[in-house]
Design an enzyme around this catalytic site. Sequence first.
Site, PDB file in Angstrom:
ATOM      1  N   ASN A  14       7.225  -7.979   0.202  1.00  0.00           N
ATOM      2  CA  ASN A  14       7.661  -6.748   0.867  1.00  0.00           C
ATOM      3  C   ASN A  14       7.728  -7.032   2.514  1.00  0.00           C
ATOM      4  OD1 ASN A  14       7.449  -4.249  -0.685  1.00  0.00           O
ATOM      5  ND2 ASN A  14       5.641  -5.178  -1.477  1.00  0.00           N
ATOM      6  N   HIS A 103       1.301   1.290  -2.156  1.00  0.00           N
ATOM      7  CA  HIS A 103       0.548   1.440  -3.414  1.00  0.00           C
ATOM      8  C   HIS A 103       1.395   1.225  -4.794  1.00  0.00           C
ATOM      9  CE1 HIS A 103      -3.277   1.154  -5.410  1.00  0.00           C
ATOM     10  NE2 HIS A 103      -2.737   2.044  -6.613  1.00  0.00           N
TER      11      HIS A 103
HETATM   12  C1  GAR Z   1       2.541  -5.168  -3.491  1.00  0.00           C
HETATM   13  O1  GAR Z   1       2.873  -4.712  -5.042  1.00  0.00           O
HETATM   14  C2  GAR Z   1       1.658  -3.916  -3.067  1.00  0.00           C
HETATM   15  O2  GAR Z   1       2.064  -2.718  -3.457  1.00  0.00           O
HETATM   16  C3  GAR Z   1       0.426  -4.193  -3.406  1.00  0.00           C
HETATM   17  O3  GAR Z   1       0.275  -5.614  -3.327  1.00  0.00           O
HETATM   18  C4  GAR Z   1       1.481  -6.201  -3.687  1.00  0.00           C
HETATM   19  C5  GAR Z   1       1.934  -7.461  -2.556  1.00  0.00           C
HETATM   20  O4  GAR Z   1       2.900  -7.952  -2.645  1.00  0.00           O
HETATM   21  N1  GAR Z   1      -0.610  -3.562  -2.635  1.00  0.00           N
HETATM   22  C6  GAR Z   1      -1.855  -3.075  -3.205  1.00  0.00           C
HETATM   23  O5  GAR Z   1      -2.093  -3.199  -4.239  1.00  0.00           O
HETATM   24  C7  GAR Z   1      -2.618  -2.225  -2.383  1.00  0.00           C
HETATM   25  N2  GAR Z   1      -3.590  -1.334  -2.661  1.00  0.00           N
HETATM   26  P1  GAR Z   1       3.645  -8.886  -1.721  1.00  0.00           P
HETATM   27  O6  GAR Z   1       2.840  -9.454  -0.682  1.00  0.00           O
HETATM   28  O7  GAR Z   1       4.565  -9.503  -2.381  1.00  0.00           O
HETATM   29  O8  GAR Z   1       4.528  -7.831  -0.910  1.00  0.00           O
END
Ligand code: GAR
Length: 189
Positions: A14, A103
Amino acid sequence: MKKIILFASGSGSNAEKIMQYADQENSYIVTAVVTNNPNAGVLQKAKNRNIPTIIFTREELNNGSILQKIDKISPDLIVLAGFLWKFPSDIIASYPQKVINIHPALLPNYGGKGMYGIHVHRAVLENKETISGITIHYVNDNYDEGNIILQKTVNVQDCTTPEDVASKVLSLEHEYLPKVIARLVNETI
Ligand code: GAR
């Protein structure tokens, strides 16, 4: 130019999309990438773009020293993009309506302590949900309970593993989080 700070704990896909959007659209700049995890993939992604990084301990997060560093930047928005620790009250209080989180589920379902990353997607599958999605929301003192800014849904009926769900949900995150940030910093803040 509006300034944002990214908090992330993991691979930072992200964060990468947000940094790309910043480069392409010129609607905000990422001034720092902040993490609790010295091995987080997001650190290299930030370094590739010469964006300053800050690595902190739990103590530094909770004793005000990270708040001091944030204050020096004076960001327009703080974005939790895959940040997995509880966010401290003093930073939330200093930046009212300026801390947002993404989330990977449709809150208020599948939120709260322990509900992060793949755990969320596993629970969605176990409950035989037909849809899942994303929630972008303001951060308050309770996990995953702040006011909702945007939700988007995706059909997960054809998913057989938590990773299948994760991949569909992550595509939504990548599409919408950079745009929501741009909207918030340029219109309402
Ligand atoms: C994402 O899916 C985000 O929504 C989640 O962690 C992942 C990070 O992915 N966040 C949570 O679960 C917060 N409660 P990334 O490091 O590839 O962006």
